[in-house]
Design an enzyme around this catalytic site. Structure first.
Site, mmCIF file in Angstrom:
data_model
loop_
_atom_site.group_PDB
_atom_site.id
_atom_site.type_symbol
_atom_site.label_atom_id
_atom_site.label_comp_id
_atom_site.label_asym_id
_atom_site.label_seq_id
_atom_site.Cartn_x
_atom_site.Cartn_y
_atom_site.Cartn_z
ATOM 1 N N GLU A 181 0.822 -1.212 0.000
ATOM 2 C CA GLU A 181 0.000 0.000 0.000
ATOM 3 C C GLU A 181 0.855 1.260 0.000
ATOM 4 O O GLU A 181 1.215 1.789 1.056
ATOM 5 C CB GLU A 181 -0.901 0.038 1.246
ATOM 6 C CG GLU A 181 -1.997 -0.997 1.236
ATOM 7 C CD GLU A 181 -2.944 -0.861 2.432
ATOM 8 O OE1 GLU A 181 -2.695 -0.018 3.328
ATOM 9 O OE2 GLU A 181 -3.935 -1.610 2.470
ATOM 10 N N GLU B 278 -6.090 -7.653 -0.231
ATOM 11 C CA GLU B 278 -6.363 -7.465 1.203
ATOM 12 C C GLU B 278 -7.689 -6.736 1.363
ATOM 13 O O GLU B 278 -7.971 -5.775 0.656
ATOM 14 C CB GLU B 278 -5.244 -6.624 1.829
ATOM 15 C CG GLU B 278 -5.366 -6.468 3.342
ATOM 16 C CD GLU B 278 -4.299 -5.525 3.899
ATOM 17 O OE1 GLU B 278 -3.089 -5.782 3.687
ATOM 18 O OE2 GLU B 278 -4.691 -4.525 4.541
HETATM 19 C C1 IDC Z 1 -2.505 -3.561 10.590
HETATM 20 C C2 IDC Z 1 -2.669 -4.696 11.574
HETATM 21 C C3 IDC Z 1 -2.277 -4.245 12.945
HETATM 22 C C4 IDC Z 1 -0.861 -3.723 12.872
HETATM 23 C C5 IDC Z 1 -0.750 -2.612 11.843
HETATM 24 C C6 IDC Z 1 0.685 -2.146 11.686
HETATM 25 O O1 IDC Z 1 -4.007 -5.143 11.535
HETATM 26 O O2 IDC Z 1 -2.376 -5.299 13.871
HETATM 27 O O3 IDC Z 1 -0.498 -3.233 14.133
HETATM 28 O O4 IDC Z 1 -1.187 -3.090 10.599
HETATM 29 O O5 IDC Z 1 0.682 -0.867 11.215
HETATM 30 C C7 IDC Z 1 -3.836 -2.043 5.931
HETATM 31 C C8 IDC Z 1 -2.496 -2.643 5.925
HETATM 32 C C9 IDC Z 1 -2.330 -3.627 7.049
HETATM 33 C C10 IDC Z 1 -3.005 -3.139 8.304
HETATM 34 C C11 IDC Z 1 -4.502 -3.071 8.029
HETATM 35 C C12 IDC Z 1 -5.334 -2.634 9.227
HETATM 36 O O6 IDC Z 1 -2.152 -3.218 4.699
HETATM 37 O O7 IDC Z 1 -0.961 -3.814 7.277
HETATM 38 O O8 IDC Z 1 -2.775 -4.073 9.319
HETATM 39 N N1 IDC Z 1 -4.731 -2.186 6.916
HETATM 40 O O9 IDC Z 1 -4.962 -1.359 9.632
HETATM 41 N N2 IDC Z 1 -4.345 -1.249 5.015
HETATM 42 C C13 IDC Z 1 -5.569 -0.852 5.399
HETATM 43 C C14 IDC Z 1 -5.839 -1.443 6.619
#
Ligand code: IDC
Length: 518
Positions: free
Chosen positions: A181, A269
């Site tokens: 992303e 995702e």
């Molecule tokens: C989130 C995880 C969380 C972690 C965080 C790190 O759920 O536990 O602490 O990342 O920054 C994304 C991302 C994905 C995110 C997820 C939710 O690709 O890494 O995971 N998210 O925030 N994009 C949109 C949402």
């Protein structure tokens, strides 16, 4: 995967097993290794090397393919879910055909910051190996996030993808996602520049693997990629990510316009909670998204396989298991994903699963002492099928056993010439309402072949349908009415069809009671 040879060997093994099962009254199950092989063959399998045609992902048979599955959480933080047993369950029971291996690049433990590069690479290799053993596709995800712009670690990315594509050049089930992303204002030009340097590194080792490129604003601005796609390489797709409680109609129509413009999109995702990965689930939006993705034939991978205390994790935080999950081990996201994947498994996948399921049923029948010589699925050795004209459940009350959780009993339901063996695959509570999942094998006990069938399944209370597959379903009072669909109406006399199944709430199949309507 060098599949042709392996498939032939596996097919021979499975046929052997089916032969043994048939002539030994269903009691002989092959040893564990053979079971494993049968399972691999049995579920929604890979259809060889993928390629991109127009906006679509296409299998080696030239037919459009939709991949559905789940992503790991950060490999560094939740490595325990990279294991073959869980992947096999995800494939065989949940009907997933893809896993995504999310390797963060910049966070604590990230590949380009303070992470253990070697350990992370080993995890990726194991993930690919396990997915391959389970006949699934696998996405190697360079999970940029707090690094905002993929160019920040482009040298590391090139090294990583050079190594990985060399390692997996013989696998036709590996897809490469080169920047999860991009965000923080990173524009499409910057991403495109990055992609045009990383793609040739992979292409040196692998001429045709599918490569998925992130899009601006946390992989939401697919329209910008559609306006200026990468044209120098084949088999390129573009990432769209959504979290259903945050991203709704606006993002869906952005996706639809880009897909209509011919952009091949891959949802590597998504979550059904909000964009933080936490918060309340929005089931209505979640389902609207899936409908839209299915309409466009777009593949989708759920975030995430972990037991972290956040609502996007599919396992309950109280669950310490890493495989052998029951419905009770799942979070609300996990339950939704489980049901949705099963309900959306392609027909072919459901049909392909017959070998494995029949073995389970055979084993259960054998366990229950059910072999009545003619192949009738009665329980406890009793001939409990009523072959009258009206729909009745088999057996006296109490004879048929429906197991509590994991389908250790078989219930026989007879409706005219059709006899159904129902196996309870699981039960759990949804919003406090008991919910049950059943699989049915239907046998034509008549003397003539049939070209369509119907059956009324009696329940012990008012039944509500959540999902059904390989049939048309309607619930009325205490009865679930099921009719055949175009591809499974024909059952030759004496033969069976499998993989009819449903999830209902409020009541379970009534052992020993007559159908309310008859
Ligand atoms: C989130 C995880 C969380 C972690 C965080 C790190 O759920 O536990 O602490 O990342 O920054 C994304 C991302 C994905 C995110 C997820 C939710 O690709 O890494 O995971 N998210 O925030 N994009 C949109 C949402």
């Amino acid at each position: 995967m060098k599949k042709t040879m392996r498939r032939a060997i596996l097919a021979a093994a499975v046929m052997m097993q089916m032969f043994v099962a048939l002539f030994a009254g269903g009691s002989a199950l092959a040893d564990e290794a053979e079971q494993k092989q049968a399972d691999i063959l049995a579920a929604p399998s890979v259809t060889g090397a993928l390629h991109v045609e127009g906006a679509h992902l296409v299998g080696s048979d030239g037919k459009p393919v939709q991949l559905r599955g789940a992503s790991t959480h950060g490999l560094a933080w939740f490595p325990q879910y990279v294991n073959e047993e869980w992947f096999r369950q995800l494939h065989n029971e949940w009907k997933a055909n893809v896993v995504r291996l999310a390797m963060y690049t910049a966070e604590s433990g990230g590949y380009c910051t303070d992470g253990d590069k070697e350990a992370l690479k080993v995890l990726v290799k194991q993930g690919v190996q396990f997915a391959t053993a389970c006949d699934m596709y696998v996405i190697v995800d360079w999970h940029i996030l707090s690094d905002l712009n993929p160019n920040v670690y482009i040298d590391e990315a090139k090294d990583f993808f050079a190594t990985m594509s060399n390692e997996f050049k013989g696998n036709d089930n590996v897809l490469y996602e080169i920047c999860n992303e991009p965000n923080g204002g990173t524009d499409w030009q910057a991403i495109k520049t990055y992609a045009e340097q990383v793609i040739p590194v992979i292409r040196q080792n692998d001429e045709d693997a599918v490569i998925i490129v992130g899009t601006p604003n946390w992989s939401q601005y697919v329209d910008e990629a559609a306006a200026d796609p990468i044209t120098d390489y084949d088999n390129i797709m573009y990432t769209l990510h959504y979290y259903a409680a945050t991203h709704k109609e606006d993002l869906r129509s952005r996706m639809a316009s880009a897909a209509d413009a011919g952009l091949p999109i891959f949802v590597t995702e998504y979550g059904i909670c909000d964009a933080s990965g936490n918060g309340a689930l929005d089931i209505d939006q979640a389902n609207q998204w899936i409908d839209a993705l299915d309409q466009y034939g777009i593949s989708y991978v759920a975030w995430n396989m972990a037991n972290k205390d956040e609502s996007s994790s599919i396992f309950k935080s109280s669950c310490g298991k890493t495989s052998g999950f029951t419905i009770d081990d799942l979070s609300d996201s996990g339950k939704w994903l489980h049901d949705m994947l099963i309900a959306h498994a392609p027909d072919g996948a459901e049909k392909a699963d017959s070998a494995g399921q029949q073995e389970n049923i055979d084993a259960q029948q054998a366990e229950a002492g059910a072999d009545s010589g003619e192949g009738d699925a009665s329980v406890n050795g009793e001939q409990n099928a009523d072959s009258g004209e009206s729909a009745q459940s088999g057996g006296d009350a109490g004879d048929a056993i429906v197991s509590g959780v994991d389908g250790s009993g078989v219930l026989t339901i007879t409706d005219g010439d059709i006899e159904a063996s129902a196996v309870l695959r699981g039960n759990w509570e949804e919003n406090g309402v008991p919910t049950y999942q059943y699989d049915l094998t239907l046998k034509n006990k008549g003397e003539a072949d049939c070209s369509s069938w119907e059956i009324d399944v009696p329940f012990d209370g008012e039944v509500k349908l959540s999902n059904g597959w390989n049939g048309n379903y309607s619930a009325e009072g205490n009865t679930l009415h099921i009719t055949s669909v175009s591809y499974n109406g024909t059952i030759p006399a004496g033969s069976s069809i499998r993989d009819v199944g449903f999830i209902v709430s409020g009541a379970q199949i009534a052992a020993g009671s007559a159908d309310a309507e008859s």
